[in-house]
Scaffold this motif. Structure first.
Motif, PDB file in Angstrom:
ATOM      1  N   PRO A  95       0.810  -1.219   0.000  1.00 44.87           N
ATOM      2  CA  PRO A  95       0.000   0.000   0.000  1.00 44.87           C
ATOM      3  C   PRO A  95       0.842   1.267   0.000  1.00 44.87           C
ATOM      4  O   PRO A  95       1.986   1.260   0.449  1.00 44.87           O
ATOM      5  N   THR A  96       0.247   2.341  -0.498  1.00 43.70           N
ATOM      6  CA  THR A  96       0.930   3.624  -0.592  1.00 43.70           C
ATOM      7  C   THR A  96       0.092   4.669   0.157  1.00 43.70           C
ATOM      8  O   THR A  96      -0.681   4.331   1.050  1.00 43.70           O
ATOM      9  N   LEU A  97       0.233   5.934  -0.200  1.00 45.78           N
ATOM     10  CA  LEU A  97      -0.536   6.985   0.475  1.00 45.78           C
ATOM     11  C   LEU A  97      -2.027   6.737   0.306  1.00 45.78           C
ATOM     12  O   LEU A  97      -2.491   6.399  -0.795  1.00 45.78           O
ATOM     13  N   PRO A  98      -2.810   6.916   1.365  1.00 53.07           N
ATOM     14  CA  PRO A  98      -4.247   6.583   1.294  1.00 53.07           C
ATOM     15  C   PRO A  98      -5.027   7.411   0.283  1.00 53.07           C
ATOM     16  O   PRO A  98      -6.072   6.964  -0.207  1.00 53.07           O
ATOM     17  N   GLU A  99      -4.543   8.605  -0.037  1.00 53.92           N
ATOM     18  CA  GLU A  99      -5.291   9.463  -0.962  1.00 53.92           C
ATOM     19  C   GLU A  99      -5.071   9.099  -2.432  1.00 53.92           C
ATOM     20  O   GLU A  99      -5.709   9.662  -3.323  1.00 53.92           O
ATOM     21  N   LEU A 100      -4.170   8.153  -2.705  1.00 58.59           N
ATOM     22  CA  LEU A 100      -3.884   7.771  -4.083  1.00 58.59           C
ATOM     23  C   LEU A 100      -4.713   6.555  -4.491  1.00 58.59           C
ATOM     24  O   LEU A 100      -4.999   5.675  -3.687  1.00 58.59           O
ATOM     25  N   ASP A 156      -6.092  10.349  -9.179  1.00 56.99           N
ATOM     26  CA  ASP A 156      -7.538  10.193  -9.334  1.00 56.99           C
ATOM     27  C   ASP A 156      -7.792   9.417 -10.622  1.00 56.99           C
ATOM     28  O   ASP A 156      -7.780   9.993 -11.714  1.00 56.99           O
ATOM     29  N   LYS A 157      -7.991   8.140 -10.495  1.00 56.98           N
ATOM     30  CA  LYS A 157      -8.150   7.279 -11.666  1.00 56.98           C
ATOM     31  C   LYS A 157      -9.332   7.713 -12.526  1.00 56.98           C
ATOM     32  O   LYS A 157      -9.255   7.713 -13.758  1.00 56.98           O
ATOM     33  N   LYS A 158     -10.422   8.116 -11.882  1.00 58.07           N
ATOM     34  CA  LYS A 158     -11.631   8.484 -12.615  1.00 58.07           C
ATOM     35  C   LYS A 158     -11.413   9.708 -13.490  1.00 58.07           C
ATOM     36  O   LYS A 158     -11.928   9.782 -14.613  1.00 58.07           O
ATOM     37  N   ALA A 217      -8.396  10.938 -14.505  1.00 58.67           N
ATOM     38  CA  ALA A 217      -7.068  10.951 -15.124  1.00 58.67           C
ATOM     39  C   ALA A 217      -7.178  11.334 -16.600  1.00 58.67           C
ATOM     40  O   ALA A 217      -8.230  11.133 -17.221  1.00 58.67           O
ATOM     41  N   PRO A 218      -6.100  11.905 -17.179  1.00 59.35           N
ATOM     42  CA  PRO A 218      -6.110  12.194 -18.620  1.00 59.35           C
ATOM     43  C   PRO A 218      -6.428  10.932 -19.419  1.00 59.35           C
ATOM     44  O   PRO A 218      -6.091   9.813 -19.009  1.00 59.35           O
ATOM     45  N   LEU A 219      -7.061  11.122 -20.561  1.00 58.73           N
ATOM     46  CA  LEU A 219      -7.492   9.982 -21.359  1.00 58.73           C
ATOM     47  C   LEU A 219      -6.319   9.082 -21.743  1.00 58.73           C
ATOM     48  O   LEU A 219      -6.438   7.849 -21.718  1.00 58.73           O
ATOM     49  N   ALA A 220      -5.180   9.672 -22.083  1.00 63.12           N
ATOM     50  CA  ALA A 220      -4.014   8.871 -22.461  1.00 63.12           C
ATOM     51  C   ALA A 220      -3.577   7.964 -21.312  1.00 63.12           C
ATOM     52  O   ALA A 220      -3.188   6.815 -21.516  1.00 63.12           O
ATOM     53  N   VAL A 221      -3.650   8.480 -20.084  1.00 61.59           N
ATOM     54  CA  VAL A 221      -3.267   7.683 -18.917  1.00 61.59           C
ATOM     55  C   VAL A 221      -4.259   6.535 -18.712  1.00 61.59           C
ATOM     56  O   VAL A 221      -3.870   5.402 -18.417  1.00 61.59           O
ATOM     57  N   LYS A 222      -5.550   6.812 -18.871  1.00 60.59           N
ATOM     58  CA  LYS A 222      -6.556   5.761 -18.734  1.00 60.59           C
ATOM     59  C   LYS A 222      -6.310   4.641 -19.742  1.00 60.59           C
ATOM     60  O   LYS A 222      -6.416   3.455 -19.410  1.00 60.59           O
ATOM     61  N   ARG A 223      -5.978   5.004 -20.969  1.00 64.19           N
ATOM     62  CA  ARG A 223      -5.704   3.984 -21.986  1.00 64.19           C
ATOM     63  C   ARG A 223      -4.414   3.224 -21.643  1.00 64.19           C
ATOM     64  O   ARG A 223      -4.315   2.023 -21.866  1.00 64.19           O
ATOM     65  N   PHE A 224      -3.444   3.944 -21.091  1.00 64.96           N
ATOM     66  CA  PHE A 224      -2.163   3.329 -20.712  1.00 64.96           C
ATOM     67  C   PHE A 224      -2.388   2.210 -19.690  1.00 64.96           C
ATOM     68  O   PHE A 224      -1.725   1.160 -19.753  1.00 64.96           O
ATOM     69  N   LEU A 225      -3.332   2.399 -18.784  1.00 63.24           N
ATOM     70  CA  LEU A 225      -3.611   1.386 -17.763  1.00 63.24           C
ATOM     71  C   LEU A 225      -4.040   0.065 -18.389  1.00 63.24           C
ATOM     72  O   LEU A 225      -3.775  -1.007 -17.835  1.00 63.24           O
ATOM     73  N   ASP A 226      -4.685   0.124 -19.543  1.00 61.59           N
ATOM     74  CA  ASP A 226      -5.152  -1.091 -20.204  1.00 61.59           C
ATOM     75  C   ASP A 226      -4.009  -1.941 -20.741  1.00 61.59           C
ATOM     76  O   ASP A 226      -4.225  -3.106 -21.109  1.00 61.59           O
ATOM     77  N   TYR A 227      -2.817  -1.365 -20.806  1.00 65.62           N
ATOM     78  CA  TYR A 227      -1.668  -2.071 -21.392  1.00 65.62           C
ATOM     79  C   TYR A 227      -0.682  -2.580 -20.343  1.00 65.62           C
ATOM     80  O   TYR A 227       0.362  -3.121 -20.687  1.00 65.62           O
ATOM     81  N   LEU A 228      -1.017  -2.439 -19.067  1.00 68.21           N
ATOM     82  CA  LEU A 228      -0.100  -2.862 -18.005  1.00 68.21           C
ATOM     83  C   LEU A 228       0.171  -4.361 -18.044  1.00 68.21           C
ATOM     84  O   LEU A 228       1.230  -4.818 -17.607  1.00 68.21           O
TER      85      LEU A 228
END
Length: 288
Positions: free
Chosen positions: A151-156, A270-272, A274-285
């Motif tokens: 776990p990391t910072l609770p606000e993340l 804030d995942k919800k 986040a910039p669109l490019a970042v949201k798409r990036f998550l799909d490639y993890l």
């Protein structure tokens, strides 16, 4: 679109076409609607913008002075909309990523390679740091997302990726090089090379949990320096398995007598939203 901007556009197009009727057809309004919007501007500003006549409309001297400003506003709005549309289609954009060295070395190239197949015009900025630095960079908005221990910072917001086993590394000629699993108490019997920077590392937390006080001979945040010193017989260390891929050095890696792991993930503010490019990036993890 903001109503004032619509009024400015009605003004600009009426001047360009010299007619309320033609401006109305272009902007998909009624003629009376265009006339009313320009009339509203004249009331708000307290000036007359257009002279109306049977032959059409023409600018007043006040209108002539204000027209370039209205044109610039409309032009800037169009450029803004174009940029928004490009980002929606991910034809451009920037992803700012924080990572510790082994994630940057072993995970990011694979992820970005696949991501770029679909979004070739996205650019990247990479900041290397330890867990604490990456947490702070995310919280401050310096980066969009970061690989770190959870776990990391609770606000993340976080995305769990995997458990990374912690292994004892030692030289090939070490007395315990042939053991099946490294004894916990034996960690105190040899000079120890600690991988640590800010705060307590995964290994230091293990020592606290087990009540062990090793003879720490060397401390650094450079994992390759630790590997080289182990290879030279200067001591032993505990390193995550991710660092040891591929293990192409004359050293051996052994599991601990009591298996230990670190949990790795990706964090963002804030995942919800986040910039669109970042949201798409998550799909490639998963390509890591």
């Amino acid at each position: 679109m903001d109503m004032n901007l619509q009024k400015y556009r009605a003004f600009v197009k009426t001047v360009e076409y010299g007619s309320f009727t033609k401006a109305a057809e272009l902007l998909n309004y009624s003629q009376s609607g265009i006339s009313r919007m320009i009339g509203d501007l004249e009331k708000e500003w307290g000036i007359t913008l257009l002279e109306r006549g049977r032959s059409g409309v023409r600018l007043t001297s006040d209108g002539l002075k204000l027209l370039p400003f209205a044109q610039n506003l409309c032009r800037e709005w169009d450029q803004l909309q174009m940029q928004v549309d490009e980002l929606k289609g991910l034809r451009s954009g920037l992803i700012r990523i924080g990572a510790f060295s082994s994630a940057a070395t072993h995970w990011l190239p694979k992820i970005i390679k696949e991501f770029q197949r679909d979004y070739p015009n996205i650019d990247y900025e990479l900041l290397l740091g330890d867990y604490t630095e990456i947490e702070n960079w995310i919280a401050e908005g310096r980066i969009d997302c970061g690989f770190l221990r959870i776990p990391t910072l609770p606000e993340l917001d976080t995305v769990f990726l995997e458990q990374d086993e912690l292994l004892v590394v030692l030289a090939e000629d070490h007395p315990l090089a042939a053991c099946a699993a490294f004894p916990i108490q034996a960690l105190s019997d040899y000079p120890f090379l600690l991988l640590e920077k800010n705060g307590k590392s995964d290994v230091s937390q293990l020592f606290d949990r087990w009540g062990i006080t090793p003879h720490i001979h060397f401390t650094t945040w450079d994992d390759y320096a630790v590997l080289s010193m182990v290879e030279s017989g200067l001591g032993i260390s505990i390193l995550p398995q991710l660092i040891l891929q591929p293990l192409n050095r004359p050293i051996v890696a052994k599991p601990l007598e009591v298996p230990a792991y670190r949990k790795l993930g990706l964090a963002l503010r804030d995942k919800k939203n986040a910039p669109l490019a970042v949201k798409r990036f998550l799909d490639y993890l998963s390509y890591r």
